[in-house]
Design an enzyme around this catalytic site. Structure first.
Site, mmCIF file in Angstrom:
data_model
loop_
_atom_site.group_PDB
_atom_site.id
_atom_site.type_symbol
_atom_site.label_atom_id
_atom_site.label_comp_id
_atom_site.label_asym_id
_atom_site.label_seq_id
_atom_site.Cartn_x
_atom_site.Cartn_y
_atom_site.Cartn_z
ATOM 1 N N GLU B 46 0.843 -1.199 0.000
ATOM 2 C CA GLU B 46 0.000 0.000 0.000
ATOM 3 C C GLU B 46 0.880 1.253 0.000
ATOM 4 O O GLU B 46 0.615 2.217 -0.715
ATOM 5 C CB GLU B 46 -0.905 0.029 1.235
ATOM 6 C CG GLU B 46 -1.819 -1.184 1.406
ATOM 7 C CD GLU B 46 -1.169 -2.328 2.178
ATOM 8 O OE1 GLU B 46 0.058 -2.535 2.017
ATOM 9 O OE2 GLU B 46 -1.878 -3.002 2.939
ATOM 10 N N ALA B 151 8.290 -36.921 -6.753
ATOM 11 C CA ALA B 151 8.548 -37.129 -8.177
ATOM 12 C C ALA B 151 8.624 -38.622 -8.410
ATOM 13 O O ALA B 151 9.284 -39.339 -7.655
ATOM 14 C CB ALA B 151 9.845 -36.454 -8.594
ATOM 15 N N ALA B 159 12.158 -44.804 -7.490
ATOM 16 C CA ALA B 159 13.511 -45.326 -7.698
ATOM 17 C C ALA B 159 13.399 -46.754 -8.192
ATOM 18 O O ALA B 159 12.378 -47.414 -7.990
ATOM 19 C CB ALA B 159 14.311 -45.291 -6.400
ATOM 20 N N TRP B 167 17.602 -39.613 -13.165
ATOM 21 C CA TRP B 167 16.432 -38.796 -12.861
ATOM 22 C C TRP B 167 15.232 -39.424 -13.531
ATOM 23 O O TRP B 167 15.300 -39.729 -14.721
ATOM 24 C CB TRP B 167 16.618 -37.361 -13.415
ATOM 25 C CG TRP B 167 17.863 -36.741 -12.868
ATOM 26 C CD1 TRP B 167 19.091 -36.721 -13.466
ATOM 27 C CD2 TRP B 167 18.016 -36.062 -11.614
ATOM 28 N NE1 TRP B 167 19.998 -36.065 -12.667
ATOM 29 C CE2 TRP B 167 19.346 -35.650 -11.524
ATOM 30 C CE3 TRP B 167 17.130 -35.779 -10.575
ATOM 31 C CZ2 TRP B 167 19.821 -34.956 -10.410
ATOM 32 C CZ3 TRP B 167 17.625 -35.090 -9.485
ATOM 33 C CH2 TRP B 167 18.954 -34.695 -9.418
#
Lengths: 371, 371
Positions: B46, B151, B159, B167
């Site tokens: 602000e 992931a 894995a 990866w």
């Protein structure tokens, strides 16, 4: 062409073993006629569109015909569409996808050009292929297009350790799965699923005038004769073991037993089964099976596409989605390519396909244009 | 308001422990000034917008101020924004989200109304909350907002059986993961990941002026003192076991060891750690760990959101994403709600959050408006 593709989508459940095709005839921005392929024996899209145009009192001088697949040039169940188009004499025919059918491949284009019709091809090609990957696969490589339908938790678990699996994904995902069954020629499962779940494997959650055939892969021919699947509608059982007495009893219930042993004699020769299915006019195979058959089809390189439903839950323990030979290196795993992701009710649906196989279908359809 | 939200997004990596806020001042369709919260000690949104308007020679008579969070009414590192707004005397202040900070909660609104400024709230509320779930969580329940970054392959394997994991997902997914690290106050992992991968856990793949602190959960205090993580930048080690000599050696490398044993004395009290983090001005915790810590946080009910990257590959064998207590019933598993799915390079990213916890944050922010 988008309108023609939309017409083809409307007949997704009904044309097989013929391809789904849509056709729109246009002149000066006005639609003169349109149509889609009717069930086998009925008119093809081009003929339906020509009829509609004629019924509305239009001639086709100067008109452009948009059609999602190269018009056929041979007598099958119906006369060649190319003859009808040549007779109607439009100025131009725009095609989305060439037809790799060896009895068509480029002949349709050649006949039109010889009659003085301007022809172009390749408009919205991939969308057109997505409507008919099975037809193009059967024509170009002799086997159906096969997708694996998998349903699991976000961490890839399709059942708890105690075998509980109904239902990880929700009602909307199940209905969506039925829509994929409805477009297939064959809904295929393994013996494990029959024994564990005793499913009907027919289409109930969406409306369809045609039920796909169902099939079971059952190496040792152990399928219970009172399985719910054997409801009088046609079923194929693929096995590696002869049992004429059992096969005869099942035949009375409209079950055909197909013996296709692999080299070991223990299991079904899955690539051989794919060729057999191609020879029996199967375009699309929808696999809805456990980790065993799903993994075996992957290991035998029979899977063209993945159709994966994931629920927003983590289960941690319990059974995986596919049983595969042990990998020693990450690059030894087949890489698919995601093609679509959408929310289906509270779940998501991910589609991924083998990019090399898709490209091969595109290439075979493109060859048609250059003959 | 969309423009104000965009300004807040631009300071996503820099304002913590203060919230990310954007402010746009408008009159007759003209922007008089705009701004976003500066790093701690600098001006709030602000004040930045008021300064810009003043610098451009505008007064605020009849203007509308759009701000993504209720203006503060207390002296913190800077004077209250409400005073500055009252002094500037705009006609109207439109707020996206109430501030559940007990030192603000509704006071900002009340002061503005008392000064004759028209105030409305709740515009683009959920988008504003998505910018600051951690700040709102810390203010309303005393703990940070925690997301689990996972992931894996499409079948939930992180894995291979031999431990190979780098990866599974691609470069784009890793960079996207770094963007999530960059907005967090703390990047947290477990001992297993330190031992197995020896990661730095800092932000490299995206540009940021501020590195998040890193943390390790290590019940038995076995972390190797030469871990790459201990690079001189601040690190917290949460443990259940005292070892003053080791703690002192690590302290010289800017590592603070926090002993928070659970009832068994063997493991870290994870809910206690969350309260400790809240008391230490942590708004957002990004967890990037193995199946052990990820599962323990889920089992201890410390997980607010899931951030899951999936690669288009099936691995079949090998390690799962999370280790959880064995479930006997499917409805015993916590259900998240998908909020976003996007393609990231060749992978996909799925976000899902705990709907009840999200609703609790919304409710606590809404209470502010009704005081």
């Amino acid at each position: 062409m988008q309108r023609a593709l939309g017409l083809a989508r409307e007949v997704l459940y009904t044309t097989t073993p013929n391809p789904r095709v849509g056709c729109v005839i246009v002149r000066d921005g006005q639609i003169l006629g349109e149509g889609a392929t009717q069930p086998p024996g009925g008119g093809h899209a081009e003929v339906m569109a020509l009829r509609a145009a004629r019924a509305a009192g239009h001639d086709l001088a100067g008109a452009t015909v948009y059609v999602t697949l190269e018009p056929c040039s041979h007598f099958g169940r119906t006369p060649p569409c190319v003859d009808a188009l040549v007779a109607a004499a439009p100025a131009r025919v725009v095609v989305a996808l060439g037809d790799p059918n060896p009895r068509v491949s480029g002949q349709g284009f050649a006949r039109l050009r010889a009659a003085g019709v301007e022809v172009s091809s390749g408009v919205c090609e991939e969308e057109a292929l997505a409507l008919n990957p099975g037809f193009v696969a059967r024509m170009s490589r002799g086997t159906p297009w096969l997708w694996l339908k998998l349903a699991a938790s976000l961490d890839g678990r399709s059942a708890l350790h105690n075998g509980l699996s109904q239902w990880i994904t929700g009602e909307a995902a199940r209905a969506d799965g039925h829509a994929w069954r409805a477009r297939a020629d064959l809904v295929l499962t393994g013996l494990g699923t029959i024994v564990h779940d005793d499913p009907q494997l027919n289409v109930r959650a969406v409306s369809t005038p045609r039920q796909p055939r169902r099939g079971v892969v059952d190496g040792q021919f152990r399928v219970p004769e009172d399985a719910r699947l054997f409801d009088g509608e046609p079923v194929w059982v693929f096995t590696a073991r002869q049992d004429h007495a059992k096969a005869e009893r099942l035949a009375s219930r409209n079950v055909e037993v197909v013996c296709l042993p692999d080299a070991s004699g223990e299991h079904v020769d899955l690539p051989g089964m794919m060729r057999w299915l191609g020879a029996h006019e199967c375009n699309e195979v929808h696999v809805e099976a456990g980790a065993g058959l799903s993994g075996a089809l992957l290991a035998a390189d029979c899977v063209d596409e993945l159709l994966v439903y994931l629920a927003p839950v983590l289960l941690g323990d319990a059974a995986g989605m596919v049983r595969l030979p042990v990998l020693e290196r990450l690059d030894a795993a087949r890489r698919y390519a995601f093609t679509d992701l959408v929310r289906v009710g509270e779940d998501v649906r991910l589609q991924a396909r083998d990019p090399a196989r898709w490209q091969a279908l595109l290439d075979s359809a493109r060859q048609a244009s250059f003959i």
